[in-house]
Motif scaffolding. Structure first.
Motif, PDB file in Angstrom:
ATOM      1  N   LYS A 145      29.989  27.571 -17.346  1.00 36.67           N
ATOM      2  CA  LYS A 145      30.632  28.878 -17.195  1.00 36.67           C
ATOM      3  C   LYS A 145      31.506  28.917 -15.940  1.00 36.67           C
ATOM      4  O   LYS A 145      32.615  29.453 -15.971  1.00 36.67           O
ATOM      5  CB  LYS A 145      29.572  29.981 -17.107  1.00 36.67           C
ATOM      6  N   GLU A 146      30.985  28.370 -14.834  1.00 32.42           N
ATOM      7  CA  GLU A 146      31.757  28.357 -13.581  1.00 32.42           C
ATOM      8  C   GLU A 146      33.033  27.543 -13.738  1.00 32.42           C
ATOM      9  O   GLU A 146      34.090  27.936 -13.244  1.00 32.42           O
ATOM     10  CB  GLU A 146      30.920  27.780 -12.437  1.00 32.42           C
ATOM     11  N   LYS A 147      32.938  26.426 -14.426  1.00 32.43           N
ATOM     12  CA  LYS A 147      34.124  25.579 -14.612  1.00 32.43           C
ATOM     13  C   LYS A 147      35.156  26.299 -15.476  1.00 32.43           C
ATOM     14  O   LYS A 147      36.345  26.267 -15.183  1.00 32.43           O
ATOM     15  CB  LYS A 147      33.731  24.249 -15.238  1.00 32.43           C
ATOM     16  N   ALA A 148      34.690  26.960 -16.543  1.00 34.93           N
ATOM     17  CA  ALA A 148      35.602  27.684 -17.431  1.00 34.93           C
ATOM     18  C   ALA A 148      36.268  28.848 -16.709  1.00 34.93           C
ATOM     19  O   ALA A 148      37.448  29.136 -16.933  1.00 34.93           O
ATOM     20  CB  ALA A 148      34.856  28.185 -18.662  1.00 34.93           C
ATOM     21  N   ALA A 149      35.526  29.522 -15.838  1.00 35.74           N
ATOM     22  CA  ALA A 149      36.067  30.672 -15.111  1.00 35.74           C
ATOM     23  C   ALA A 149      36.766  30.256 -13.819  1.00 35.74           C
ATOM     24  O   ALA A 149      37.242  31.122 -13.075  1.00 35.74           O
ATOM     25  CB  ALA A 149      34.945  31.657 -14.801  1.00 35.74           C
ATOM     26  N   GLU A 150      36.825  28.940 -13.557  1.00 35.07           N
ATOM     27  CA  GLU A 150      37.436  28.398 -12.337  1.00 35.07           C
ATOM     28  C   GLU A 150      36.824  29.015 -11.077  1.00 35.07           C
ATOM     29  O   GLU A 150      37.523  29.347 -10.120  1.00 35.07           O
ATOM     30  CB  GLU A 150      38.948  28.577 -12.364  1.00 35.07           C
ATOM     31  N   LYS A 151      35.512  29.165 -11.106  1.00 33.12           N
ATOM     32  CA  LYS A 151      34.776  29.663  -9.940  1.00 33.12           C
ATOM     33  C   LYS A 151      34.305  28.475  -9.106  1.00 33.12           C
ATOM     34  O   LYS A 151      34.321  27.331  -9.582  1.00 33.12           O
ATOM     35  CB  LYS A 151      33.564  30.481 -10.392  1.00 33.12           C
ATOM     36  N   PRO A 152      33.845  28.721  -7.893  1.00 32.02           N
ATOM     37  CA  PRO A 152      33.291  27.621  -7.083  1.00 32.02           C
ATOM     38  C   PRO A 152      32.091  26.980  -7.786  1.00 32.02           C
ATOM     39  O   PRO A 152      31.312  27.669  -8.450  1.00 32.02           O
ATOM     40  CB  PRO A 152      32.842  28.321  -5.789  1.00 32.02           C
ATOM     41  N   PRO A 153      31.930  25.666  -7.650  1.00 30.61           N
ATOM     42  CA  PRO A 153      30.901  24.938  -8.407  1.00 30.61           C
ATOM     43  C   PRO A 153      29.498  25.043  -7.812  1.00 30.61           C
ATOM     44  O   PRO A 153      28.855  24.044  -7.508  1.00 30.61           O
ATOM     45  CB  PRO A 153      31.409  23.497  -8.371  1.00 30.61           C
ATOM     46  N   LYS A 154      28.994  26.256  -7.689  1.00 28.62           N
ATOM     47  CA  LYS A 154      27.670  26.452  -7.101  1.00 28.62           C
ATOM     48  C   LYS A 154      26.573  25.821  -7.971  1.00 28.62           C
ATOM     49  O   LYS A 154      25.728  25.077  -7.480  1.00 28.62           O
ATOM     50  CB  LYS A 154      27.404  27.950  -6.927  1.00 28.62           C
ATOM     51  N   SER A 155      26.581  26.099  -9.255  1.00 30.47           N
ATOM     52  CA  SER A 155      25.553  25.547 -10.149  1.00 30.47           C
ATOM     53  C   SER A 155      25.697  24.038 -10.296  1.00 30.47           C
ATOM     54  O   SER A 155      24.717  23.329 -10.496  1.00 30.47           O
ATOM     55  CB  SER A 155      25.632  26.210 -11.522  1.00 30.47           C
ATOM     56  N   PHE A 156      26.931  23.542 -10.197  1.00 29.25           N
ATOM     57  CA  PHE A 156      27.188  22.109 -10.244  1.00 29.25           C
ATOM     58  C   PHE A 156      26.431  21.425  -9.106  1.00 29.25           C
ATOM     59  O   PHE A 156      25.766  20.411  -9.307  1.00 29.25           O
ATOM     60  CB  PHE A 156      28.708  21.897 -10.121  1.00 29.25           C
ATOM     61  N   ARG A 157      26.504  22.003  -7.907  1.00 28.12           N
ATOM     62  CA  ARG A 157      25.780  21.460  -6.741  1.00 28.12           C
ATOM     63  C   ARG A 157      24.274  21.646  -6.890  1.00 28.12           C
ATOM     64  O   ARG A 157      23.496  20.752  -6.545  1.00 28.12           O
ATOM     65  CB  ARG A 157      26.269  22.138  -5.465  1.00 28.12           C
ATOM     66  N   LEU A 158      23.874  22.816  -7.372  1.00 29.37           N
ATOM     67  CA  LEU A 158      22.444  23.076  -7.558  1.00 29.37           C
ATOM     68  C   LEU A 158      21.829  22.125  -8.576  1.00 29.37           C
ATOM     69  O   LEU A 158      20.675  21.712  -8.435  1.00 29.37           O
ATOM     70  CB  LEU A 158      22.212  24.529  -7.971  1.00 29.37           C
ATOM     71  N   LEU A 159      22.607  21.766  -9.589  1.00 29.86           N
ATOM     72  CA  LEU A 159      22.138  20.807 -10.586  1.00 29.86           C
ATOM     73  C   LEU A 159      21.867  19.450  -9.920  1.00 29.86           C
ATOM     74  O   LEU A 159      20.841  18.819 -10.172  1.00 29.86           O
ATOM     75  CB  LEU A 159      23.162  20.651 -11.711  1.00 29.86           C
ATOM     76  N   PHE A 160      22.763  19.036  -9.051  1.00 29.16           N
ATOM     77  CA  PHE A 160      22.569  17.774  -8.332  1.00 29.16           C
ATOM     78  C   PHE A 160      21.296  17.830  -7.494  1.00 29.16           C
ATOM     79  O   PHE A 160      20.499  16.899  -7.490  1.00 29.16           O
ATOM     80  CB  PHE A 160      23.786  17.483  -7.438  1.00 29.16           C
ATOM     81  N   GLN A 161      21.087  18.951  -6.802  1.00 32.91           N
ATOM     82  CA  GLN A 161      19.892  19.097  -5.968  1.00 32.91           C
ATOM     83  C   GLN A 161      18.619  19.117  -6.812  1.00 32.91           C
ATOM     84  O   GLN A 161      17.594  18.546  -6.424  1.00 32.91           O
ATOM     85  CB  GLN A 161      20.002  20.366  -5.122  1.00 32.91           C
ATOM     86  N   ALA A 162      18.687  19.751  -7.965  1.00 33.64           N
ATOM     87  CA  ALA A 162      17.504  19.786  -8.858  1.00 33.64           C
ATOM     88  C   ALA A 162      17.206  18.384  -9.372  1.00 33.64           C
ATOM     89  O   ALA A 162      16.035  17.976  -9.449  1.00 33.64           O
ATOM     90  CB  ALA A 162      17.762  20.754 -10.017  1.00 33.64           C
ATOM     91  N   LEU A 163      18.240  17.638  -9.724  1.00 34.75           N
ATOM     92  CA  LEU A 163      18.037  16.254 -10.170  1.00 34.75           C
ATOM     93  C   LEU A 163      17.449  15.418  -9.042  1.00 34.75           C
ATOM     94  O   LEU A 163      16.551  14.597  -9.268  1.00 34.75           O
ATOM     95  CB  LEU A 163      19.369  15.645 -10.636  1.00 34.75           C
ATOM     96  N   GLN A 164      17.941  15.629  -7.858  1.00 37.93           N
ATOM     97  CA  GLN A 164      17.441  14.881  -6.703  1.00 37.93           C
ATOM     98  C   GLN A 164      15.956  15.167  -6.470  1.00 37.93           C
ATOM     99  O   GLN A 164      15.178  14.242  -6.249  1.00 37.93           O
ATOM    100  CB  GLN A 164      18.262  15.289  -5.466  1.00 37.93           C
ATOM    101  N   ALA A 165      15.564  16.413  -6.567  1.00 39.25           N
ATOM    102  CA  ALA A 165      14.162  16.787  -6.379  1.00 39.25           C
ATOM    103  C   ALA A 165      13.288  16.201  -7.493  1.00 39.25           C
ATOM    104  O   ALA A 165      12.188  15.722  -7.229  1.00 39.25           O
ATOM    105  CB  ALA A 165      14.019  18.302  -6.327  1.00 39.25           C
ATOM    106  N   THR A 166      13.775  16.236  -8.706  1.00 38.70           N
ATOM    107  CA  THR A 166      13.004  15.730  -9.851  1.00 38.70           C
ATOM    108  C   THR A 166      12.822  14.223  -9.762  1.00 38.70           C
ATOM    109  O   THR A 166      11.713  13.726  -9.945  1.00 38.70           O
ATOM    110  CB  THR A 166      13.715  16.097 -11.183  1.00 38.70           C
ATOM    111  N   ILE A 167      13.890  13.503  -9.476  1.00 35.12           N
ATOM    112  CA  ILE A 167      13.810  12.054  -9.446  1.00 35.12           C
ATOM    113  C   ILE A 167      13.009  11.576  -8.234  1.00 35.12           C
ATOM    114  O   ILE A 167      12.337  10.558  -8.298  1.00 35.12           O
ATOM    115  CB  ILE A 167      15.233  11.446  -9.506  1.00 35.12           C
ATOM    116  N   THR A 168      12.999  12.342  -7.150  1.00 32.07           N
ATOM    117  CA  THR A 168      12.200  11.989  -5.975  1.00 32.07           C
ATOM    118  C   THR A 168      10.723  12.122  -6.258  1.00 32.07           C
ATOM    119  O   THR A 168       9.909  11.363  -5.762  1.00 32.07           O
ATOM    120  CB  THR A 168      12.582  12.879  -4.770  1.00 32.07           C
ATOM    121  N   GLU A 169      10.340  13.108  -7.090  1.00 36.52           N
ATOM    122  CA  GLU A 169       8.924  13.349  -7.391  1.00 36.52           C
ATOM    123  C   GLU A 169       8.305  12.186  -8.139  1.00 36.52           C
ATOM    124  O   GLU A 169       7.127  11.933  -8.043  1.00 36.52           O
ATOM    125  CB  GLU A 169       8.770  14.624  -8.235  1.00 36.52           C
ATOM    126  N   VAL A 170       9.104  11.510  -8.943  1.00 38.97           N
ATOM    127  CA  VAL A 170       8.583  10.439  -9.792  1.00 38.97           C
ATOM    128  C   VAL A 170       8.293   9.204  -8.979  1.00 38.97           C
ATOM    129  O   VAL A 170       8.775   8.892  -7.991  1.00 38.97           O
ATOM    130  CB  VAL A 170       9.591  10.105 -10.913  1.00 38.97           C
TER     131      VAL A 170
END
Length: 170
Positions: A145-170
């Motif tokens: 949605k952010e990409k389509a609306a040309e908004k700042p990529p907040k969720s894009f960054r949050l997705l990276f952080q969530a992936l980082q947290a998930t992969i670190t747990e394993v």
């Protein structure tokens, strides 16, 4: 002068000029790495005071000739220091950096796949069962949605952080 076994042994024991030059350049390269280190990491080495002073003097030098002469001087000073522990520590730091870079690339690939491939989330869930899939779906949807609306990529960054947290747990 006759070629006696003693003279032959002396000639074999002395390194060639090429070997000495290669060793000198290797010391200068290690010196360059030491000059580029931040002061906290540099203090972890047990270096003589004169060598530390030479390294600190080399940092602000910008003129090529002056810096080159200073690096030659550092290389000459380093002949008196045991290089094995210094090289091992620099190599271990380099190895850690390589692993961190590889890990970041892996996270980036997962993020791109999750945003472009609809089956990637299933694969991710199989590989990392501790993942919070609902949260990841929300972040993926918001990133689109952010990409389509040309908004700042907040969720894009949050997705990276969530992936980082998930992969670190394993």
């Amino acid at each position: 002068m006759q070629n006696t076994p003693e003279n032959d042994h002396e000639q074999d024991a002395a390194p060639s000029k090429t070997r000495r030059k290669k060793d000198m350049h290797a010391l200068q390269e290690i010196g360059e790495q030491l000059v580029e280190l931040d002061p906290k990491k540099l203090n972890e080495f047990d270096l003589p005071e004169i060598l530390l002073d030479a390294i600190h003097l080399a940092r602000p030098m910008t003129k090529h000739g002056a810096r080159r002469r200073q690096m030659q001087y550092i290389g000459r000073l380093m002949r008196e220091v045991d290089m094995r522990p210094i090289q091992e520590k620099l190599d271990s730091w380099q190895q850690v950096s390589v692993h961190q870079t590889a890990r970041l690339h892996q996270l980036e690939r997962w993020r791109e796949r999750l945003l472009t491939d609809e089956h990637a989330l299933t694969e991710f869930a199989e590989k990392y069962p501790v993942a919070d899939l609902q949260h990841l779906r929300l972040l993926i949807r918001n990133a689109h949605k952010e990409k389509a609306a040309e908004k700042p990529p907040k969720s894009f960054r949050l997705l990276f952080q969530a992936l980082q947290a998930t992969i670190t747990e394993v």
